[in-house]
Write an enzyme that holds these catalytic residues in place. Structure first.
Site, mmCIF file in Angstrom:
data_model
loop_
_atom_site.group_PDB
_atom_site.id
_atom_site.type_symbol
_atom_site.label_atom_id
_atom_site.label_comp_id
_atom_site.label_asym_id
_atom_site.label_seq_id
_atom_site.Cartn_x
_atom_site.Cartn_y
_atom_site.Cartn_z
ATOM 1 N N GLY B 13 0.834 -1.198 0.000
ATOM 2 C CA GLY B 13 0.000 0.000 0.000
ATOM 3 C C GLY B 13 0.867 1.246 0.000
ATOM 4 N N ILE B 14 0.273 2.383 0.399
ATOM 5 C CA ILE B 14 1.013 3.649 0.360
ATOM 6 C C ILE B 14 1.798 3.820 1.655
ATOM 7 C CG2 ILE B 14 0.851 6.136 -0.025
ATOM 8 C CD1 ILE B 14 -1.599 5.705 -1.651
ATOM 9 N N HIS B 15 3.012 3.280 1.677
ATOM 10 C CA HIS B 15 3.896 3.450 2.835
ATOM 11 C C HIS B 15 4.765 4.675 2.577
ATOM 12 C CE1 HIS B 15 7.301 1.563 0.637
ATOM 13 N NE2 HIS B 15 6.311 0.936 0.032
ATOM 14 N N ALA B 16 5.804 4.851 3.364
ATOM 15 C CA ALA B 16 6.559 6.105 3.321
ATOM 16 C C ALA B 16 7.067 6.471 1.923
ATOM 17 C CB ALA B 16 7.723 6.036 4.308
ATOM 18 N N ALA B 19 4.291 7.440 -0.526
ATOM 19 C CA ALA B 19 3.661 8.662 -0.010
ATOM 20 C C ALA B 19 4.533 9.870 -0.339
ATOM 21 C CB ALA B 19 3.453 8.561 1.499
#
Lengths: 322, 90
Positions: B13-16, B19
């Site tokens: 998913g949208i991790h660091a 992002a």
């Protein structure tokens, strides 16, 4: 519309109120939508005009005493008046046995029944408190929330204006960070706004050029706070000659969050300006006014008095033609 | 105001890292950008905000922008998410 699962209410208050679900299990999808509770006294007699059917119903000493005065066969009839409204749940307080026919009637209308070992006043208090918290209207605000000398300052402004940097500077000077960037605000009863951070982010913040830092591990436990009442919005804005900034401070600007009004201060940003000191001054000024002294008002009164005196003297001198 | 829905495709998913790519891209536009997941809306130019969403693979996001280049901003961000963040090579 916010809702709160009944199973969570049972879990959270089980120990404090000695709660026990009659018949063991409660449907996990069943939820409460009203933060208020109700004592269904009158409804037991059959008068259900305006009956608040979305509320948790609490049977206390009065209701149970009334049921006892009824002939045995009529007690289920009285309970039916309440249950057929399909209320979210009924709590029988006082640690007493269930009234006659309660289980059957409630089962017929699929109304969960919970018994409490505590008296009705305690049940009302705890249940209202919990529901008030959980069903409070909530919003997420883009900004930083800092406790400055005990005043909750919400720093807002466009992305990149320096909210996080100002918050960091405040923390470095001994103030306490509540949340950076995404502040969750709940409106509690009597228009109190409570801000908190996010469980995932905790007290981390992004400092441009550096990345994500953890305020607690750098500045220690005294630099953070879990939640704080939001009292003043400090709106950071690039200075513009067209903007109208407050100059004498006789007018207090206000803004609304979730329908609750708080004070708002617009601070123009120009290079070399110490925004941190201004923020601390905003907080202290707010406190001074809260303690009943308004410097702008006071100064203006002195000025008016001085001018009146001078004007009166001038009239006296003019009329004194002797 | 322009608004588009997009599903997160990269795993998990949208991790660091993704992002970071998303907010860098959003910051290139003058329009205000917002990302919504379920009932939570955050500023698309703030990495802490986007991380707060904890948007996992399969999560539905709504990208909304307001301002001059709003439609370019929304298209660019939707494109980035759909490209699985170009397998995070950006």
């Amino acid at each position: 519309m916010p809702s709160f699962p009944l199973v969570d209410l049972l879990d959270r208050l089980r120990d404090r109120l000695g709660l026990e679900a009659v018949g063991g299990k409660i449907d996990p999808t069943r939820a409460i939508e009203s933060a208020d509770v109700n004592r269904p006294g009158l409804a037991l007699t059959g008068y259900v005009e305006g009956f608040p059917r979305d509320r948790v119903q609490i049977l206390g000493g009065t209701e149970l005493g009334y049921l006892r005065t009824l002939p045995a066969g009529e007690r289920p009839v009285a309970l039916r008046h309440v249950c057929e409204q399909r209320v979210p749940c009924i709590i029988v307080s006082g640690g007493v046995p269930l009234p006659e026919g309660m289980e059957q009637v409630a089962g017929e209308f699929d109304v969960p029944v919970i018994q409490s070992a505590r008296p009705a006043v305690d049940v009302i208090h705890e249940v209202s408190h919990l529901l008030d918290d959980e069903l409070a209207p909530t919003t997420t605000v883009h900004g930083s929330l800092v406790d400055v000398y005990g005043v909750g300052l919400l720093l807002t402004g466009r992305s990149g204006i320096g909210k996080s940097e100002t918050a960091l500077d405040l923390v470095e000077r001994g103030q306490r960070l509540v949340a950076d960037d995404a502040v969750t605000i709940r409106r509690k009863a009597d228009n109190v706004l409570i801000g908190s951070g996010n469980d995932l982010l905790r007290h981390r913040m992004e400092i441009r050029g550096l990345g994500i830092i953890d305020v607690q591990s750098i500045f220690g436990i005294r630099s953070i706070r879990a939640q704080k009442r939001v009292e003043v919005e400090v709106n950071l804005r690039e200075w513009s000659k067209d903007d109208d900034y407050e100059r004498h401070g006789l007018n207090t600007q206000r803004t609304e969050i979730l329908g609750a009004a708080i004070e708002k201060v617009v601070v123009p940003i120009i290079p070399g300006k110490n925004v941190t000191v201004i923020c601390e001054t905003v907080a202290m000024h707010y406190l001074v006014k809260a303690y009943g002294y308004d410097p702008a008002e006071h100064f203006n009164e002195n000025l008016l008095e001085l001018m009146r005196r001078k004007a009166n003297l001038a009239v006296l001198a003019r009329d004194d033609t002797e | 105001m322009i608004e588009k829905e997009v599903v997160v495709k990269n795993y998990p998913g949208i991790h660091a890292h993704p992002a970071g790519l998303l907010v860098k891209l959003a910051s290139r536009f003058s329009a205000e950008v917002f990302v919504t997941k379920e009932d939570m809306t955050v500023n698309g130019k703030s990495i802490m905000g986007v991380l707060t969403l904890a948007a996992e693979t399969g999560a539905k996001l709504t990208i909304r922008a307001e301002g001059e280049d709003a439609s370019e901003a929304v298209d660019a961000i939707v494109g980035l998410i759909e490209s699985k963040f170009e397998e995070e090579q950006g």
